[in-house]
Design a protein around this motif. Structure first.
Motif: not given
Length: 253
Positions: A16-34
């Motif tokens: 796995l490679t950690c990214q400096g920043s994750i697209d806001s769409f992905i972050v918001n989608r994970y918040r929605q899923i959780v």
């Protein structure tokens, strides 16, 4: 297939490679899923999934929204929901265009693609494991005595003329094959042990290699390819190390 899911995830995490920043769409989608999992909103969550959802063999995969809703309480139990309380945006990792939850007590239990669809649920509840063990016992009763003893099933597949199983056994990885018209209760035509199981890099795909005299049997699950015709499940036969024939397979569990 695994379940070697644990093995897949363990290997995957190492790359796995950690990214400096994750697209806001992905972050918001994970918040929605959780949030949907925490509130038990299976119907809305079912709309955010790229089917099928793979389950450990021999459990059937989840192939539709209706199946997901029906299976939801088995899939996400209190133990997992407690784990999910440790979620925060910083544990989202990007790997080959997909995004998983890794860190803070989570070890890749959920992965989504760039479109925000869930592509893998690697958590298995205690209830699901009970279902798995019951199904394993049922299947073993319907198999020939020569091959009914196995610890985990890796693959069940068919071609036009063959039925194939790959199992993890006390004697190592085993290849069993029946010709057209036969069932698993019948004596297999070929049984080979000491198979070599290999992962095709961090992007997925597996191969299992077995030897018998001058013949080599390779069951190849190709997930990444330049040509769609090259992707899929194949049985490759080699004679004295030279390609002899390739048979297209269909996974049936």
């Amino acid at each position: 297939m695994k379940n070697f899911v644990i093995s897949v995830i363990a290997v995957l995490f190492l790359s796995l490679t950690c990214q400096g920043s994750i697209d806001s769409f992905i972050v918001n989608r994970y918040r929605q899923i959780v949030k949907l999992i925490e509130t038990g909103n299976a119907k809305e969550l079912s709309k955010l999934i790229a089917y099928p959802v793979k389950r450990e063999n021999p459990l059937p995969d989840i192939t539709s929204a209706a199946e997901f809703v029906s299976y939801y309480k088995i899939l996400f139990d209190k133990v997992f929901k407690d784990q999910l309380k440790q979620y925060n945006d910083n544990i989202i990792f990007q790997h080959n265009g997909d995004y998983g939850l890794v860190g803070g007590g989570l070890n890749g239990e959920i992965w989504i693609n760039e479109k925000g669809k869930i592509i893998a649920i690697n958590y298995s509840s205690a209830e699901e494991q009970q279902l798995k063990q019951a199904l394993k016992a049922k299947i073993k009763k319907e198999m020939h005595p020569d091959v009914k003893d196995w610890k985990e099933n890796r693959l069940v597949a068919r071609s036009e003329k063959l039925l194939i199983r790959i199992d993890e056994t006390e004697k190592g990885v085993r290849y069993s094959c029946w010709s057209k018209g036969k069932k698993m209760i019948d004596q297999p035509d070929i049984v080979l042990y000491n198979g070599i199981e290999e992962m095709h890099g961090s992007q997925g795909g597996w191969s299992w290699t077995f030897k018998s005299g001058d013949w080599t049997y390779v069951v190849d699950n190709v997930q990444i390819c330049g040509d769609t015709e090259e992707c899929g499940l194949f049985l490759r036969l080699l004679l004295k190390g030279q390609d002899h024939s390739v048979i297209k397979l269909r996974e049936i569990k």
